[in-house]
Design a protein around this motif. Structure first.
Motif, short mmCIF file in Angstrom:
data_model
loop_
_atom_site.label_atom_id
_atom_site.label_comp_id
_atom_site.label_asym_id
_atom_site.label_seq_id
_atom_site.Cartn_x
_atom_site.Cartn_y
_atom_site.Cartn_z
N ASN A 1 109.90 25.25 57.83
CA ASN A 1 108.70 24.63 57.29
C ASN A 1 108.73 23.11 57.45
O ASN A 1 107.71 22.48 57.78
CB ASN A 1 108.56 24.97 55.80
CG ASN A 1 108.14 26.41 55.57
OD1 ASN A 1 107.62 27.06 56.47
ND2 ASN A 1 108.36 26.91 54.37
N ALA B 1 107.99 22.28 60.97
CA ALA B 1 106.60 22.63 61.28
C ALA B 1 105.64 21.58 60.73
O ALA B 1 104.64 21.24 61.39
CB ALA B 1 106.28 24.00 60.71
N ARG B 2 105.90 21.06 59.55
CA ARG B 2 105.01 20.04 58.98
C ARG B 2 105.00 18.78 59.83
O ARG B 2 103.96 18.15 60.01
CB ARG B 2 105.45 19.73 57.55
CG ARG B 2 105.22 20.86 56.56
CD ARG B 2 105.44 20.41 55.13
NE ARG B 2 105.37 21.55 54.22
CZ ARG B 2 106.42 22.18 53.74
NH1 ARG B 2 107.64 21.77 54.07
NH2 ARG B 2 106.28 23.20 52.92
N VAL C 1 102.07 22.06 62.38
CA VAL C 1 101.87 23.49 62.60
C VAL C 1 102.03 24.24 61.28
O VAL C 1 102.85 23.87 60.44
CB VAL C 1 102.90 24.02 63.63
CG1 VAL C 1 102.79 25.52 63.80
CG2 VAL C 1 102.71 23.32 64.96
N VAL C 2 101.25 25.30 61.10
CA VAL C 2 101.43 26.22 59.98
C VAL C 2 102.18 27.45 60.50
O VAL C 2 101.85 27.97 61.56
CB VAL C 2 100.08 26.65 59.39
CG1 VAL C 2 100.27 27.71 58.31
CG2 VAL C 2 99.35 25.44 58.81
N ILE C 3 103.19 27.89 59.76
CA ILE C 3 103.99 29.03 60.23
C ILE C 3 104.07 30.11 59.16
O ILE C 3 104.00 29.85 57.97
CB ILE C 3 105.42 28.60 60.64
CG1 ILE C 3 106.19 28.04 59.44
CG2 ILE C 3 105.39 27.63 61.78
CD1 ILE C 3 107.66 27.79 59.73
N HIS C 4 104.21 31.35 59.63
CA HIS C 4 104.52 32.50 58.78
C HIS C 4 105.77 33.14 59.36
O HIS C 4 105.82 33.46 60.55
CB HIS C 4 103.36 33.49 58.75
CG HIS C 4 102.14 32.95 58.08
ND1 HIS C 4 102.01 32.86 56.72
CD2 HIS C 4 100.99 32.45 58.60
CE1 HIS C 4 100.84 32.34 56.41
NE2 HIS C 4 100.19 32.07 57.55
N CYS D 1 103.16 30.93 64.69
CA CYS D 1 102.73 29.54 64.51
C CYS D 1 101.20 29.47 64.67
O CYS D 1 100.63 30.11 65.57
CB CYS D 1 103.40 28.64 65.55
SG CYS D 1 105.19 28.58 65.40
N GLU E 1 97.96 26.72 64.90
CA GLU E 1 97.49 25.35 65.08
C GLU E 1 96.01 25.40 65.45
O GLU E 1 95.65 25.78 66.57
CB GLU E 1 98.29 24.64 66.16
CG GLU E 1 97.96 23.16 66.30
CD GLU E 1 98.81 22.47 67.34
OE1 GLU E 1 99.06 21.26 67.21
OE2 GLU E 1 99.23 23.15 68.32
N THR F 1 97.11 30.65 68.00
CA THR F 1 98.29 31.24 67.38
C THR F 1 99.31 31.60 68.46
O THR F 1 98.94 31.87 69.61
CB THR F 1 97.96 32.50 66.57
OG1 THR F 1 97.46 33.50 67.45
CG2 THR F 1 96.94 32.20 65.47
N SER G 1 106.01 28.84 45.18
CA SER G 1 105.42 28.21 46.35
C SER G 1 105.40 26.72 46.15
O SER G 1 105.11 26.23 45.06
CB SER G 1 104.00 28.74 46.56
OG SER G 1 103.37 28.08 47.64
#
Length: 463
Positions: free
Chosen positions: A72, A75-76, A80-83, A95, A97, A101, A463
């Motif tokens: 995370n 990614a920040r 990028v947002v990641i799961h 990922c 953006e 994806t 969270s």
């Protein structure tokens, strides 16, 4: 047909190179725009950086929460947002953006522990958060190359010496005397040397564990026989052979599995727990088999007859030695080993003293000490709080201090006795020792989790 058969025989006679079952990724070759700033690179290149970061931490033995947190953080920086879904040996990452994806899966060949790598990764993450927007894609991978290619701090003979000292100290803490300590030191030293040497030759992990345990038990018996030639009474000290095989107890995955489950990382937690139980069952079964062949039995230790003050001081010293030795086995640098050793000396002595309160402090008039399970919780809680306090003055990752300091609290003796009595069909004793072991192991991560909740805001919240 004859010519083809002849060629095949010649091919095999000269030997065939064994290819690795897990293919290695050429990280620098898969990127599209390696010389471009990482924040402006294609999403696939950003995903490669993020996944490789998580994979290196996973290879160091970190739990799922810490691996996800590291990914995370990178990614920040990259926008990028990641799961992420994390297991014992693999990471599945998607990922996102904008409207694009990209999904990627990376995996390890085997599970291991390397606290020095975890420390290096913490330094890498701090550097990324400071300068990450100025690094190119290749720049990120060059930093990760340095960490991945860093050699271990110790060679097999040093790992053998460390495990020997740790297990010798462990035997004293279990109630053994000088004879048991000496034999266990020799047995564990040879056993872990065998295991480490086989690991360096890329021989299967479970094969190395089985051979290491067998070598440890046989070495214990041989040293005991040699002592018996000079001191016949030494042959009565057979109980310590269990201590010679405790270097294989998988304390790191046992503890991190509980922490993962506490954070609802069920996949990682259950897989880690399954791996740890598999190692324990294999080691104890091999130990029982060797014991049956050579005639060893898990008897009780003979009383040492030490005064309360002397016993407490020796427990402090032996706890330090034991934790220091286990830290070396986890590839910790010397200062990290010493720091973990100081924490373990205090917390483990507290745990043992709580159990022995009536003996150590007869003036209190207590009829019984604390239950071993409650004492394990208190010891783990103390380790977590001390690590949090020392974390304000050092850069060492918390997990590299807490887990080694409580590995010495893992009831390896109880686990072995449970398997031993199972193999001789003594169901009552088997259930008794197994229940004790399970309860103590369960309370160790609970103690660490409570300490983390009290001292870490980010861990406290979902969270």
């Amino acid at each position: 047909m004859i010519e083809r058969a002849t060629l095949l025989r010649r091919h095999h006679s000269h030997g065939v190179r064994i290819r690795p079952h897990h293919m290695q990724a050429a990280w620098h070759e898969v990127v599209r725009e390696g010389d471009e700033l990482a924040v402006d690179a294609p999403l696939a290149d950003k995903s490669t950086i993020i996944c490789r970061t998580g994979l290196l931490l996973l290879a160091g033995g970190s739990g799922a929460w810490r691996v996800r947190d590291a990914m995370n953080r990178v990614a920040r920086v990259l926008g990028v947002v990641i799961h992420v879904d994390i297991s014992l040996l693999a990471i599945e990452c998607t990922c996102i953006e904008g409207h694009e994806t990209f999904s990627e899966v990376v995996s390890l060949a085997a599970s291991g522990v390397n606290t020095h790598r975890i420390w290096l990764m913490e330094n890498y993450l701090r550097e990324v958060e400071t300068l990450g927007r100025e690094l190119t894609v290749h720049g990120y991978h060059e930093l990760l190359d340095v960490i991945e290619k860093a050699k271990g701090n110790y060679v097999p003979w040093q790992l053998g010496l460390a495990s020997g000292c740790a297990c010798g100290a462990f035997v004293f803490l279990l109630g053994g005397g000088p004879v048991e300590m000496l034999c266990a030191t020799a047995g564990a030293g040879i056993g872990n040397f065998v295991r480490a040497s086989m690991g360096r030759r890329k021989i299967g992990q479970f094969s190395g564990i089985a051979c290491g345990v067998a070598a440890a038990c046989v070495t214990y018996l041989l040293v005991l026989r040699l002592l018996g030639m000079a001191v016949p009474s030494a042959l009565a000290h057979q109980a310590g052979y269990i201590g010679a095989m405790l270097f294989v107890i998988p304390g790191f995955p046992l503890i991190t599995s509980g922490l993962d489950i506490a954070k609802l990382d069920m996949r990682s937690g259950i897989e880690r727990l399954t791996f740890a139980v598999s190692v324990i069952v294999l080691a104890t079964l091999v130990g029982w088999l060797v014991a049956e062949v050579v005639g060893l039995a898990p008897d009780d230790f003979q009383p040492l007859g030490l005064a309360p003050l002397s016993l407490t001081l020796l427990r402090l010293a032996m706890s330090f030695v034991g934790v220091y030795g286990f830290s070396v086995m986890f590839n910790s640098p010397a200062k990290m080993c010493a720091t973990a050793g100081c924490i373990g000396a205090i917390s483990n002595t507290l745990r043992l003293s709580l159990v022995d309160l009536p003996t150590l402090f007869p003036a209190l008039g207590l009829s019984a000490g604390a239950p071993p399970e409650a004492a394990a919780f208190a010891g783990a809680l103390c380790s977590g709080l001390l690590a949090a306090a020392l974390g304000l003055h050092t850069s060492f990752p918390r997990i590299s201090l807490t887990v080694p300091s409580i590995v010495i609290m893992v009831p390896g003796l109880y686990m072995y006795r449970a398997i031993y009595y199972m193999c001789v069909f003594d169901t009552v004793n088997m259930l008794s020792w197994a229940t004790r072991a399970i309860l103590i192991v369960a309370f160790l991560p609970v103690g660490l989790g409570v300490a983390r909740t009290l001292t870490d805001t980010r861990w406290r919240h979902t969270s």
